[in-house]
Design a protein around this motif. Structure first.
Motif, PDB file in Angstrom:
ATOM      1  N   VAL A 202       0.842  -1.204   0.000  1.00  0.00           N
ATOM      2  CA  VAL A 202       0.000   0.000   0.000  1.00  0.00           C
ATOM      3  C   VAL A 202       0.878   1.256   0.000  1.00  0.00           C
ATOM      4  CG1 VAL A 202      -1.623   1.357   1.382  1.00  0.00           C
ATOM      5  CG2 VAL A 202      -2.003  -1.091   1.065  1.00  0.00           C
ATOM      6  N   VAL A 203       1.904   1.255   0.850  1.00  0.00           N
ATOM      7  CA  VAL A 203       2.823   2.392   0.906  1.00  0.00           C
ATOM      8  C   VAL A 203       3.587   2.518  -0.407  1.00  0.00           C
ATOM      9  CG1 VAL A 203       4.813   3.389   2.099  1.00  0.00           C
ATOM     10  CG2 VAL A 203       3.052   2.189   3.412  1.00  0.00           C
ATOM     11  N   PHE A 204       4.090   1.401  -0.930  1.00  0.00           N
ATOM     12  CA  PHE A 204       4.858   1.433  -2.180  1.00  0.00           C
ATOM     13  C   PHE A 204       4.005   1.912  -3.352  1.00  0.00           C
ATOM     14  CE2 PHE A 204       8.306  -1.915  -0.970  1.00  0.00           C
ATOM     15  CZ  PHE A 204       8.810  -1.003  -0.051  1.00  0.00           C
ATOM     16  N   ASP A 205       2.741   1.509  -3.372  1.00  0.00           N
ATOM     17  CA  ASP A 205       1.836   1.966  -4.433  1.00  0.00           C
ATOM     18  C   ASP A 205       1.706   3.482  -4.428  1.00  0.00           C
ATOM     19  OD1 ASP A 205       0.830   0.196  -6.309  1.00  0.00           O
ATOM     20  OD2 ASP A 205      -0.552  -0.728  -4.884  1.00  0.00           O
ATOM     21  N   ARG A 206       1.550   4.053  -3.240  1.00  0.00           N
ATOM     22  CA  ARG A 206       1.419   5.500  -3.136  1.00  0.00           C
ATOM     23  C   ARG A 206       2.718   6.197  -3.532  1.00  0.00           C
ATOM     24  NH1 ARG A 206      -2.361   8.635  -0.720  1.00  0.00           N
ATOM     25  NH2 ARG A 206      -3.656   6.843  -1.344  1.00  0.00           N
ATOM     26  N   VAL A 207       3.862   5.602  -3.158  1.00  0.00           N
ATOM     27  CA  VAL A 207       5.153   6.167  -3.569  1.00  0.00           C
ATOM     28  C   VAL A 207       5.253   6.200  -5.089  1.00  0.00           C
ATOM     29  CG1 VAL A 207       7.651   5.829  -3.565  1.00  0.00           C
ATOM     30  CG2 VAL A 207       6.355   5.473  -1.461  1.00  0.00           C
ATOM     31  N   THR A 232      -2.567   7.159   8.242  1.00  0.00           N
ATOM     32  CA  THR A 232      -3.856   6.961   8.913  1.00  0.00           C
ATOM     33  C   THR A 232      -4.463   5.624   8.542  1.00  0.00           C
ATOM     34  OG1 THR A 232      -4.255   9.345   8.915  1.00  0.00           O
ATOM     35  CG2 THR A 232      -6.159   7.916   9.273  1.00  0.00           C
ATOM     36  N   ARG A 233      -4.374   5.291   7.258  1.00  0.00           N
ATOM     37  CA  ARG A 233      -4.921   4.015   6.791  1.00  0.00           C
ATOM     38  C   ARG A 233      -4.204   2.847   7.469  1.00  0.00           C
ATOM     39  NH1 ARG A 233      -2.998  -0.868   4.538  1.00  0.00           N
ATOM     40  NH2 ARG A 233      -4.654  -1.827   3.311  1.00  0.00           N
ATOM     41  N   SER A 234      -2.873   2.909   7.556  1.00  0.00           N
ATOM     42  CA  SER A 234      -2.101   1.821   8.152  1.00  0.00           C
ATOM     43  C   SER A 234      -2.437   1.644   9.629  1.00  0.00           C
ATOM     44  CB  SER A 234      -0.596   2.095   7.990  1.00  0.00           C
ATOM     45  OG  SER A 234      -0.231   2.138   6.626  1.00  0.00           O
ATOM     46  N   ILE A 235      -2.524   2.762  10.357  1.00  0.00           N
ATOM     47  CA  ILE A 235      -2.824   2.695  11.790  1.00  0.00           C
ATOM     48  C   ILE A 235      -4.236   2.164  12.025  1.00  0.00           C
ATOM     49  CG2 ILE A 235      -3.176   4.075  13.877  1.00  0.00           C
ATOM     50  CD1 ILE A 235      -0.896   5.872  12.936  1.00  0.00           C
ATOM     51  N   ASN A 236      -5.203   2.679  11.264  1.00  0.00           N
ATOM     52  CA  ASN A 236      -6.597   2.234  11.438  1.00  0.00           C
ATOM     53  C   ASN A 236      -6.751   0.749  11.120  1.00  0.00           C
ATOM     54  OD1 ASN A 236      -7.437   4.765  12.208  1.00  0.00           O
ATOM     55  ND2 ASN A 236      -8.150   5.370  10.171  1.00  0.00           N
ATOM     56  N   THR A 271       3.373  -3.327  11.157  1.00  0.00           N
ATOM     57  CA  THR A 271       2.970  -1.945  10.894  1.00  0.00           C
ATOM     58  C   THR A 271       4.168  -1.012  11.023  1.00  0.00           C
ATOM     59  OG1 THR A 271       0.770  -2.425  11.750  1.00  0.00           O
ATOM     60  CG2 THR A 271       1.387  -0.112  11.584  1.00  0.00           C
ATOM     61  N   TYR A 272       4.973  -1.232  12.033  1.00  0.00           N
ATOM     62  CA  TYR A 272       6.171  -0.419  12.260  1.00  0.00           C
ATOM     63  C   TYR A 272       7.111  -0.480  11.057  1.00  0.00           C
ATOM     64  CZ  TYR A 272      10.412   1.276  14.661  1.00  0.00           C
ATOM     65  OH  TYR A 272      11.544   1.975  15.020  1.00  0.00           O
ATOM     66  N   SER A 273       7.356  -1.686  10.571  1.00  0.00           N
ATOM     67  CA  SER A 273       8.290  -1.836   9.441  1.00  0.00           C
ATOM     68  C   SER A 273       7.699  -1.302   8.144  1.00  0.00           C
ATOM     69  CB  SER A 273       8.677  -3.308   9.270  1.00  0.00           C
ATOM     70  OG  SER A 273       7.548  -4.094   8.898  1.00  0.00           O
ATOM     71  N   SER A 274       6.407  -1.507   7.935  1.00  0.00           N
ATOM     72  CA  SER A 274       5.767  -1.044   6.701  1.00  0.00           C
ATOM     73  C   SER A 274       5.773   0.476   6.602  1.00  0.00           C
ATOM     74  CB  SER A 274       4.323  -1.554   6.624  1.00  0.00           C
ATOM     75  OG  SER A 274       4.293  -2.962   6.594  1.00  0.00           O
ATOM     76  N   VAL A 275       5.549   1.129   7.734  1.00  0.00           N
ATOM     77  CA  VAL A 275       5.439   2.583   7.743  1.00  0.00           C
ATOM     78  C   VAL A 275       6.802   3.270   7.837  1.00  0.00           C
ATOM     79  CG1 VAL A 275       4.538   4.560   9.050  1.00  0.00           C
ATOM     80  CG2 VAL A 275       3.120   2.530   8.713  1.00  0.00           C
ATOM     81  N   LEU A 276       7.677   2.750   8.696  1.00  0.00           N
ATOM     82  CA  LEU A 276       8.902   3.478   9.023  1.00  0.00           C
ATOM     83  C   LEU A 276      10.197   2.883   8.475  1.00  0.00           C
ATOM     84  CD1 LEU A 276       8.100   4.223  12.779  1.00  0.00           C
ATOM     85  CD2 LEU A 276       7.733   5.717  10.810  1.00  0.00           C
TER      86      LEU A 276
END
Length: 301
Positions: A202-207, A232-236, A271-276
């Protein structure tokens, strides 16, 4: 603006400290605490009936040690309904029968109360370990192939590094808190790998979308914006996934709890690794590639 790439060293330092702490505990304790599925031994499931409500598990363990003092510290746990599970190291058949007869006599049980009595060999545990490693490795290779086709090779490498991080954090948790590793751990690892890679994509797609819109913008800035947009999407998503898992841990039976513990740790780590972590690794690999291309052009100039 959220500066994920610029602060990546801090995030990685936190993870490395946790992983190293797990390694230290692993050395001190002489390895992981392994459930009977891996270490081998005796597993006896008993239906204690109505007396299960007021049953003292320590008293059951003392009864086992009274008959077989050489079995070390027996593990006695509550299971579904009125059932308990007794686990010890491997014993001879006559010792197993003595344990069963002693418990039957002390707690006035019928033969039908002994639902299962299994001796699991260490060889079977070794096969389970091998199969677990193979399953994880195959999953990682297939994901690398998929992400390489959908994005690019260095993106796949960044995602796999994030997955290795998640597995290492889960193993560190098990090493620090001496949680027994069993077959449910294998299922949890594969579940978290799937969940974490979904968050990462999801993060890579947005990048990729933001990079296509403004290719002249610094790549680090694109990553920071993309992570902020998907945060926000990842946390929710993580919170809504954690809620039922935590409820299962609180209200579930022991066998369910054993599955939820690694899931909770893995969800947070994923979540930590995906986001940060994942996107900054992509940025770092891209920078290495760009620097290599510059040096190559300078040599040919």
């Amino acid at each position: 603006m959220l500066k994920v790439v610029e602060h990546a060293k801090i995030y990685w330092t936190i993870s490395i400290v946790v992983i190293l702490l797990g390694a230290v505990f692993l050395i001190i304790n002489g390895g992981f605490a392994e459930d009977i599925d891996f270490a081998g031994g005796l597993s006896m499931t008993i239906d204690m009936g109505e007396q299960a409500k007021d049953l003292d598990l320590n008293d059951v363990a003392a009864t086992v040690k009274e008959v077989a003092p050489n079995v070390g510290e027996p593990i006695v746990q509550r299971s579904d309904g009125n059932q308990i599970v007794i686990q010890t190291i491997s014993v001879e058949n006559d010792v197993r029968d003595q344990i069963q007869n002693k418990i039957k006599e002390k707690y006035s049980l019928e033969d039908a109360a002994f639902l299962s009595t299994d001796n699991v060999s260490a060889t079977v545990g070794g096969e389970l370990k091998s199969q677990a490693v193979q399953a994880t490795a195959i999953a990682a290779v297939l994901m690398l192939l998929y992400i390489t086709i959908r994005f690019e090779f260095k993106t796949g490498v960044a995602a796999i590094i994030a997955l290795v991080h998640d597995c290492a954090i889960m193993l560190s948790f098990y090493a620090i808190f001496r949680v027994p590793i069993n077959t449910t751990f294998i299922a949890a690892i594969l579940t978290i790998i799937g969940y974490s890679i979904n968050n990462t994509i999801v993060v890579f797609d947005r990048v990729r979308e933001n990079y296509r819109r403004s290719k002249r913008a610094p790549f680090n800035e694109t990553i920071n914006n993309s992570v902020k947009q998907t945060l926000t999407r990842s946390i929710n998503t993580t919170i809504t996934t954690l809620l039922p898992v935590v409820m299962l841990f609180i209200f579930g039976v022991n066998s369910i709890r054993q599955f939820t513990i690694p899931l909770i740790v893995g969800l947070v780590a994923g979540t930590y690794s995906s986001v940060l972590l994942a996107a900054p690794v992509w940025a770092w690999l891209k920078k290495l590639q760009d620097n290599w291309k510059k040096r190559k052009r300078l040599k040919t100039a």
